[in-house]
Design an enzyme around this catalytic site. Structure first.
Site, PDB file in Angstrom:
ATOM      1  N   ASP A 185      -3.354   2.484  -5.620  1.00 22.47           N
ATOM      2  CA  ASP A 185      -2.142   2.478  -4.788  1.00 22.47           C
ATOM      3  C   ASP A 185      -1.965   1.197  -3.986  1.00 22.47           C
ATOM      4  O   ASP A 185      -1.213   1.184  -3.029  1.00 22.47           O
ATOM      5  CB  ASP A 185      -2.119   3.699  -3.868  1.00 22.47           C
ATOM      6  CG  ASP A 185      -3.062   3.548  -2.696  1.00 22.47           C
ATOM      7  OD1 ASP A 185      -4.087   2.862  -2.851  1.00 22.47           O
ATOM      8  OD2 ASP A 185      -2.769   4.100  -1.630  1.00 22.47           O
ATOM      9  N   GLU A 186      -2.672   0.127  -4.354  1.00 20.81           N
ATOM     10  CA  GLU A 186      -2.441  -1.108  -3.598  1.00 20.81           C
ATOM     11  C   GLU A 186      -2.548  -2.384  -4.430  1.00 20.81           C
ATOM     12  O   GLU A 186      -3.243  -2.417  -5.444  1.00 20.81           O
ATOM     13  CB  GLU A 186      -3.339  -1.189  -2.374  1.00 20.81           C
ATOM     14  CG  GLU A 186      -4.805  -1.040  -2.630  1.00 20.81           C
ATOM     15  CD  GLU A 186      -5.569  -1.091  -1.309  1.00 20.81           C
ATOM     16  OE1 GLU A 186      -5.813  -2.203  -0.810  1.00 20.81           O
ATOM     17  OE2 GLU A 186      -5.910  -0.010  -0.789  1.00 20.81           O
ATOM     18  N   ASP A 189       0.861  -1.178   0.000  1.00 19.77           N
ATOM     19  CA  ASP A 189       0.000   0.000   0.000  1.00 19.77           C
ATOM     20  C   ASP A 189       0.905   1.238   0.000  1.00 19.77           C
ATOM     21  O   ASP A 189       1.704   1.424   0.917  1.00 19.77           O
ATOM     22  CB  ASP A 189      -0.886  -0.033   1.262  1.00 19.77           C
ATOM     23  CG  ASP A 189      -1.937   1.064   1.270  1.00 19.77           C
ATOM     24  OD1 ASP A 189      -1.786   2.057   0.525  1.00 19.77           O
ATOM     25  OD2 ASP A 189      -2.904   0.944   2.042  1.00 19.77           O
TER      26      ASP A 189
HETATM   27  P1  DGT Z   1      -2.346   5.827   3.662  1.00 20.06           P
HETATM   28  O1  DGT Z   1      -3.206   5.695   4.865  1.00 20.06           O
HETATM   29  O2  DGT Z   1      -0.962   6.312   4.008  1.00 20.06           O
HETATM   30  O3  DGT Z   1      -2.353   4.629   2.782  1.00 20.06           O
HETATM   31  O4  DGT Z   1      -2.992   7.042   2.854  1.00 20.06           O
HETATM   32  P2  DGT Z   1      -3.608   7.124   1.398  1.00 20.06           P
HETATM   33  O5  DGT Z   1      -3.827   8.581   1.096  1.00 20.06           O
HETATM   34  O6  DGT Z   1      -2.767   6.398   0.420  1.00 20.06           O
HETATM   35  O7  DGT Z   1      -5.007   6.469   1.604  1.00 20.06           O
HETATM   36  P3  DGT Z   1      -5.716   5.227   0.905  1.00 20.06           P
HETATM   37  O8  DGT Z   1      -4.745   4.135   0.677  1.00 20.06           O
HETATM   38  O9  DGT Z   1      -6.924   4.967   1.721  1.00 20.06           O
HETATM   39  O10 DGT Z   1      -6.214   5.826  -0.497  1.00 20.06           O
HETATM   40  C1  DGT Z   1      -5.414   5.889  -1.655  1.00 20.06           C
HETATM   41  C2  DGT Z   1      -5.732   7.153  -2.448  1.00 20.06           C
HETATM   42  O11 DGT Z   1      -7.131   7.208  -2.751  1.00 20.06           O
HETATM   43  C3  DGT Z   1      -5.451   8.446  -1.692  1.00 20.06           C
HETATM   44  O12 DGT Z   1      -4.124   8.899  -1.833  1.00 20.06           O
HETATM   45  C4  DGT Z   1      -6.470   9.405  -2.244  1.00 20.06           C
HETATM   46  C5  DGT Z   1      -7.627   8.550  -2.646  1.00 20.06           C
HETATM   47  N1  DGT Z   1      -8.726   8.642  -1.647  1.00 20.06           N
HETATM   48  C6  DGT Z   1      -8.838   7.982  -0.472  1.00 20.06           C
HETATM   49  N2  DGT Z   1      -9.951   8.316   0.180  1.00 20.06           N
HETATM   50  C7  DGT Z   1     -10.583   9.234  -0.617  1.00 20.06           C
HETATM   51  C8  DGT Z   1     -11.801   9.989  -0.490  1.00 20.06           C
HETATM   52  O13 DGT Z   1     -12.553   9.903   0.485  1.00 20.06           O
HETATM   53  N3  DGT Z   1     -12.103  10.839  -1.551  1.00 20.06           N
HETATM   54  C9  DGT Z   1     -11.303  10.957  -2.646  1.00 20.06           C
HETATM   55  N4  DGT Z   1     -11.635  11.799  -3.635  1.00 20.06           N
HETATM   56  N5  DGT Z   1     -10.157  10.280  -2.770  1.00 20.06           N
HETATM   57  C10 DGT Z   1      -9.794   9.436  -1.774  1.00 20.06           C
HETATM   58 CA    CA Z   2      -2.363   4.147   0.563  1.00 21.67          CA
END
Ligand code: DGT
Ligand code: CA
Length: 358
Positions: free
Chosen positions: A106-107, A6
């Protein structure tokens, strides 16, 4: 031997890679709805911004309030750009594992049983090397979980973030999972968590020990079996999501421009790089696009579909040039430019076709 990878705070991290000045300040990736200047929601944020309570899904206005008085950067979401980084990372993973199952931008899950000979020490070293390779090539950090099945690997990748590596040995699966709240289990949404709570099932351990008949009183039979197995660390094997359906490269221009020569010159290395990738994979493509991202971040593409599949650099350059020429006739200045190829076929099948065509 299954891994789950991830990428950390993915969209925001890509923005940091492209602009290293952002590394030390809160970065918020926004989906502007366009209704008014600040209307829209937060897509994601870097860890600095999360420290101030900025989360995916909150209104941009609230994020601005929480970061009031701080030096912070709000950037519009640019999915095409994140897609290009994602493709490059997934390519790196693909080359180093037996099977890859991409489940999001991203995963991905991967199986490395064969490559590691089923040895956890070897597999761990391979995963460390994979993380290093991704960082060296793309400057992106990720978190990886390594375990005996997908559900456990998924929980493990979430265990330590960012830049984590968590290995759960087979004899530690129960210990690792049992105390965890049931909503963390892959597949359990808020609704099913609520239903399980009615039965007094709060942790994965509770679920693992529960009688299937009790579960079927609140959930479907099929789902009950899936959940019961999952809670015991048992899951479906990693199933390949196959080869990439497209490959792309995007560059940020030194300055905004619609001067065709200027854009084409800066796109040159990206075309070479993409061509190298196509050759490495032994692919031919039938569709080729020039991509332009304008100063307001809207995306324009021009695509050409070829009569016969192709993989040679001279033609690639020539076609991109034509497409780019057509594209800038219809746009203002470009901020970023790119190239994409798709509709692949494999070299081998094609060479026989070429022979056939004489
Ligand atoms: P993490 O927790 O370090 O893995 O953080 P992220 O940002 O990679 O979070 P993830 O893996 O849940 O989501 C991957 C991508 O998907 C993130 O960079 C932006 C997008 N994303 C996640 N949640 C939302 C949302 O609620 N709305 C929108 N528009 N995009 C989202
Ligand atoms: Ca992520």
């Amino acid at each position: 031997m299954v891994g789950h990878l991830d990428l950390d705070y993915f969209y925001a991290q890509v923005e940091e890679v492209e602009n290293p000045d952002l590394r030390d300040i809160p970065v918020v990736v926004c989906v502007f709805s366009g209704r008014s200047e600040n209307s829209g929601v937060v897509s994601t944020a870097n860890y600095k911004a999360r420290g101030f309570g900025v989360r995916s899904g909150i209104p941009i206005t609230l994020a601005k309030k929480r970061l009031d008085g701080k030096e912070a950067k709000f950037v519009p979401m640019d999915r095409e750009k994140y897609r290009a980084y994602s493709d490059q990372v997934m390519d790196i993973v693909k080359d180093r594992v037996d099977v890859i199952e991409q489940t999001g931008i991203d995963e991905a899950f991967f199986d490395i049983t064969k490559k590691s000979g089923g040895d956890y020490h070897v597999a761990t070293e391979m995963v460390v090397a994979l993380k290093q390779k991704i960082f060296q090539a793309e400057k992106l950090s990720c978190s990886i979980g390594l375990a005996s099945s997908k559900v456990v690997a998924k929980l493990a990748s979430d265990f330590k973030k960012p830049d984590g590596l968590t290995v759960v040995l087979p004899n530690k699966v129960h210990e690792f999972m049992y105390g965890t709240p049931v909503e963390k289990l892959y597949g359990v949404g808020p609704k099913s968590a609520e239903a399980l709570k009615e039965l007094g099932i709060l942790t994965i351990g509770d679920l693992a020990r529960a009688d299937i008949d009790r579960l079927t009183s609140v959930l479907s039979h099929k789902f009950s079996i899936y959940l019961h197995n999952a809670a015991n660390g048992i899951d479906e094997p990693v199933t390949s999501t196959g080869e990439a359906k497209q490959l792309s490269r995007i560059v940020t221009l030194k300055r905004n421009t619609k001067n065709m020569e200027e854009v084409f010159e800066q796109l040159g290395p990206a075309i070479d790089d993409l061509h190298k990738k196509v050759l490495e994979k032994g692919l031919f493509f039938r569709s080729i696009s020039a991509i332009g991202i304008l100063t307001d971040l809207s995306i324009r593409t021009k695509t050409k579909t070829l009569d016969a599949p192709l993989s040679n650099l001279i033609s690639m350059r020539k076609i991109v040039r034509e497409l780019l020429f057509a594209l800038v006739q219809e746009t203002g200045d470009l901020r970023r430019a790119g190239i994409r190829v798709s509709e692949f076929s494999e070299a081998k099948a094609q060479s026989s076709l070429a022979e056939f065509l004489g």
